[in-house]
Structures are given as structure tokens and as C-alpha cells.
Enzyme design. Structure first.
Site, PDB file in Angstrom:
ATOM      1  CE  LYS A 128     -18.506  13.659  20.174  1.00 17.03           C
ATOM      2  NZ  LYS A 128     -18.239  14.155  21.616  1.00 17.03           N
ATOM      3  CB  SER A 141     -16.682  15.613  24.563  1.00 16.62           C
ATOM      4  OG  SER A 141     -15.568  16.491  23.794  1.00 16.62           O
ATOM      5  CB  SER A 163     -16.700  17.380  20.868  1.00 13.40           C
ATOM      6  OG  SER A 163     -16.347  15.423  21.258  1.00 13.40           O
TER       7      SER A 163
END
Length: 464
Positions: free
Chosen positions: A76, A176, A152
Site C-alpha cells: 500500500k 480502510s 483507503s
């Protein structure tokens, strides 16, 4: 031919047993990335194909170094991975130099044999549950490319759903790891706070809202990656040990639904999640409609105070950069200005509310083993929207109020597992949160593994 929709466990077993070459897996992975990624934009900063193949050939020429040996993975784009730029989706860092070292979690995945091939897309600074930013643009939901994938960890979820990755990491402050899993038909686990060590920043006591964790297409693979990510690290001594024992009896699951009407929900969400609850009931678990016994507004007030205060501490140094504030989006500025204006007694009051909810949750766990809530209050919205302004006729007063359903677990560091709940009438997925006491992560995963094998919607994949 390599089946990229197979479980990570099976793919890795093939590498260990010599039936699969890491180089062949890498070639198949890049074929899939080249076919699928242009339409969904899940992976960013991807290695050159030949460079990735060379790393895979090297893995084939060595003895397995760990349980992820030879597996391609992307990190990520909020975490540092050596050799890759960490942009955080911000123009401030788009031209930054590549990181020289790995963050703790990334180092653990590499040490376990994973081959880092790129980054997964994220909202700017990870703020908001819609993966879009001015550096790389939006990540699209593979079930409907006109819709958001959430965030996210949206890039990670989409890479999993489309077969570009078999395992992915993510982070979760406000859903997220859960919201994008629910919206893509995958699994995401927000671990117990302290299970997966974070980076050793200046203060380790006060900021305890966010954690890193695993994403996968099934609970067994989640458990595999969690076992790599979790564990003590002397640089970050806040540690929560995880109970390895699975459930020895049927569990009592407290269904919180819409928090007694406090969380507005779009039509169909509670119906889909109720079907998932019925499936858990059919496995022998006892479903208990449960009153939370705590005001949702109190949770929200505590949350937005502690969140803005914590986010502001990370954004303040960026604001001090030349033209720094001009490069912050309005979500970041909203959090920054609120956090900077906060009084110590406001923060203390919010933490008292958090402590009261922690005590109430402990009382609930004397009645039930698991709490259940939807992963989201709305269906995936148009990818060109910034965020939903209204849900079920109720106005949303902040950029993230529509994600309120994830706050009860995040506020007090509980493990929360997102499992696929099914599909709405429009064909889009929804997820269910299964929340346990601290340390019960593997119990949640073992319960979910039985669920995964029992219901048909968990194996569906988008046609992208």
C-alpha cells in the site's frame, strides 16, 4: 497453467513442492496486470517486467526463506518499501526519491520470501474511503468500473478481486481494511491494536487508532499473512498477543444492525447482511439481536476529536513545507485545522468517552462472543464523486460521516474482520464486520473459514 484465482496457500505450496516456478508465477502475474490493471488502476509504481522476472528467477535458485517465498506482492502506497517511492497519493511526494528501507511490516513480508513488485493505490494521505488521488487517479471497482472501490486500501482490494495479487497488505484507521473488502467481495482484517507493529514514531502511547493488517480472498490466506505481519518488535513495544486457539463451541453473535437506527443505511444493505447472518446461524452459531447500550453520537464526537488530533500531528510538518498547505486537499486541511485548534481538555474528554465505550464493549462480550455490523452504510458510489453527501435522506456533515459504522471497532482497537455478505439487486457486493475482543483475531478467522466454504457468494469473482 497457473491459476491466479487459486488460494495463496495453494500457490505457495506448489512453489515449495517444486510444482510451480516463481518465475512462471511472476510471468502469469504480469500477464494479468497488463490485462486488468489499465481498466481498474489498482497497482501503481509497478516494477519493470524483466526486473520482476529476474527477482523471481533468483527465488527459484534458492531454498525457501519463509512462508511467502516467491509470491508477488504490492505494498500500500502509505508504507515504505525499499526501492519504491512512497507518494501517499500526494503531489508533495510524487517526485520523491525511492525509500531506502522497508517499514517493519514490509520487511517482515520480504523476510518471509515475498517479492515486492509495486504499490497499491490509496486516497491522498489515506484520508477517506474512496481511492483516488491527483498523482495516480481513481481506482475503479471491478464489479462496476463506474463505481468506487472504497478505501483507503482500495488498490489492494481490487488487485485481489481481479487476480493480480493473491495476498495484499493494508492499513485501517477508519475502515480502510474493511470497507474496500466489503465493496469488492474480498476479505480484510483490522487486527487487534498492537498485534502488527507500527513504525516507531516519536509518540507511541497516544496515537492508537490505526493499524496495519492483511487482505486476501479467503480467511485461511488472511491467517497466513497475519502470522507473518504480527509479532513483537522491540522498536514498537506495544504488543497484543493473539490467541491461537479456535472456537471450541458454537459462538454467540450479537447482531447490532444499524445501531438501533442511529446509522442511516441505504436500501438493501441490512437485507444482504441479514442473509449473511442467517448463513452463520445455519453453521450452528447463535444469533442474538443486541442493543449496543451506547450512544452513537458520543462515539462519533470522541472519534472525530481523537482522529483530527492524531491526523494533525502527521500533517503539520507537511504544512510547514514550502507551499505545503497549497498541496493539501480539503480533507487534510479540515483534519489539520481541527487538530491544531484542539484543547488538551477536549482530547481528554474524548478519551474518557472512548474508555467508557471500551468498558461497555467488555460488558457486551460477556453476553456474546462476536459483534456484527455491515461494513458500510451505502453501496459503492460513482467514482467521480468525492464522497456521499446524503444517506437514506440524512445529510452527511463531514467527508467521512458516511463511514460511521466502522468507528465502534476502530475507537478501541478491537479486531474486525470483513467477510463478503452477498450482492445487492444491482450486482454490487456488500460486506459484514465480525468484531471480537482484543486478541481474538484467529478465532474470528477460523469461524470465517467455515463460513467461506459454506456460502456460494464468497467465491464469485468479477469479470474483468
Amino acid at each position: 497453467m497457473i491459476n491466479l484465482n487459486a488460494t495463496a496457500t495453494d500457490i505457495l505450496r506448489g512453489i515449495r513442492e517444486g510444482r510451480t516456478k516463481a518465475a512462471d508465477l511472476m510471468a502469469a502475474t504480469f500477464d494479468r496486470i497488463e490485462a486488468a490493471n489499465p481498466g481498474v488502476n489498482a497497482l501503481v509504481s509497478v516494477l519493470d517486467r524483466e526486473d520482476a522476472l529476474e527477482l523471481a528467477h533468483q527465488a527459484d535458485q534458492t531454498e525457501p526463506v519463509g512462508p511467502l517465498h516467491g509470491l508477488p506482492i504490492a505494498v500500500k502506497d502509505l508504507a515504505n518499501a525499499a526501492g519504491f517511492v512512497t507518494t501517499m497519493g500526494s503531489p508533495l511526494f510524487a517526485s520523491a526519491k525511492a525509500a531506502k528501507t522497508d517499514d517493519i511490516m514490509v520487511a517482515r513480508m520480504r523476510d518471509a520470501g515475498a517479492i515486492v513488485i509495486g504499490k497499491t493505490n490509496t486516497p491522498e494521505f489515506g484520508l477517506g474511503s474512496h481511492t483516488t488521488n491527483p498523482v495516480f487517479g481513481p481506482t475503479r471497482n471491478p464489479w462496476d468500473v463506474s463505481s468506487t472501490a472504497g478505501g483507503s486500501s482500495g488498490g489492494a482490494a481490487v488487485a485481489l478481486a481481479t487476480g493480480m495479487l493473491a495476498l495484499a497488505d493494508g492499513s485501517d484507521m477508519m475502515g480502510s481494511l474493511r470497507n474496500p473488502a466489503g465493496w469488492t467481495g474480498t476479505y480484510g482484517l483490522r487486527p487487534s491494536f498492537g498485534a502488527v507493529p507500527s513504525e516507531p514514531h516519536a509518540d507511541s502511547f497516544l496515537p492508537q487508532l490505526s493499524t496495519n493488517g492483511p487482505m486476501a480472498r479467503n480467511p485461511k490466506d488472511l491467517a497466513l499473512l497475519l502470522s507473518v505481519q504480527a509479532g513483537r518488535d522491540p522498536r514498537q513495544p506495544h504488543h497484543t498477543p493473539l490467541d491461537q486457539a479456535g472456537p471450541s463451541r458454537p459462538l454467540r453473535i450479537g447482531w447490532l444492525a444499524d445501531w438501533e437506527g442511529a446509522f442511516p443505511m441505504e436500501s438493501g444493505i441490512l437485507d444482504v447482511c441479514s442473509d449473511a447472518i442467517v448463513a452463520l446461524d445455519a453453521l450452528g452459531h447463535e444469533i442474538v439481536p443486541l442493543s449496543p447500550g451506547f450512544a452513537a453520537d458520543a462515539l462519533w464526537d470522541s472519534w472525530i476529536t481523537l482522529r483530527s488530533w492524531q491526523v494533525a500531528t502527521s500533517l503539520a510538518p507537511l504544512e510547514a513545507l514550502p507551499n505545503g498547505r497549497a498541496h493539501l486537499n480539503r480533507q487534510a486541511i479540515w483534519e489539520l485545522d481541527r487538530g491544531k485548534a484542539m484543547l488538551a481538555l477536549e482530547v481528554h474528554k474524548a478519551s474518557v468517552t472512548r474508555s467508557q465505550w471500551f468498558a461497555q464493549a467488555a460488558r457486551l462480550f460477556e453476553q456474546v462472543d462476536v459483534l456484527a455490523l455491515p461494513t458500510a452504510q451505502c453501496w459503492p458510489f460513482d467514482v467521480d464523486m468525492d464522497w456521499p453527501k446524503e444517506i437514506a435522506g440524512q445529510s452527511m456533515d463531514t467527508y467521512h460521516r458516511w463511514m460511521e459504522v466502522v468507528v465502534p471497532a476502530s475507537l478501541i482497537g478491537l479486531p474486525a474482520l470483513a467477510v463478503p455478505a452477498g450482492f445487492g439487486s444491482h450486482g454490487l457486493p456488500m460486506g459484514l464486520q465480525l468484531i471480537g475482543p482484543r486478541g481474538s483475531d484467529f478465532r474470528l478467522l477460523q469461524m470465517a473459514e467455515a463460513y467461506h466454504t459454506a456460502v456460494d457468494w464468497t467465491s464469485k469473482r468479477p469479470d474483468v
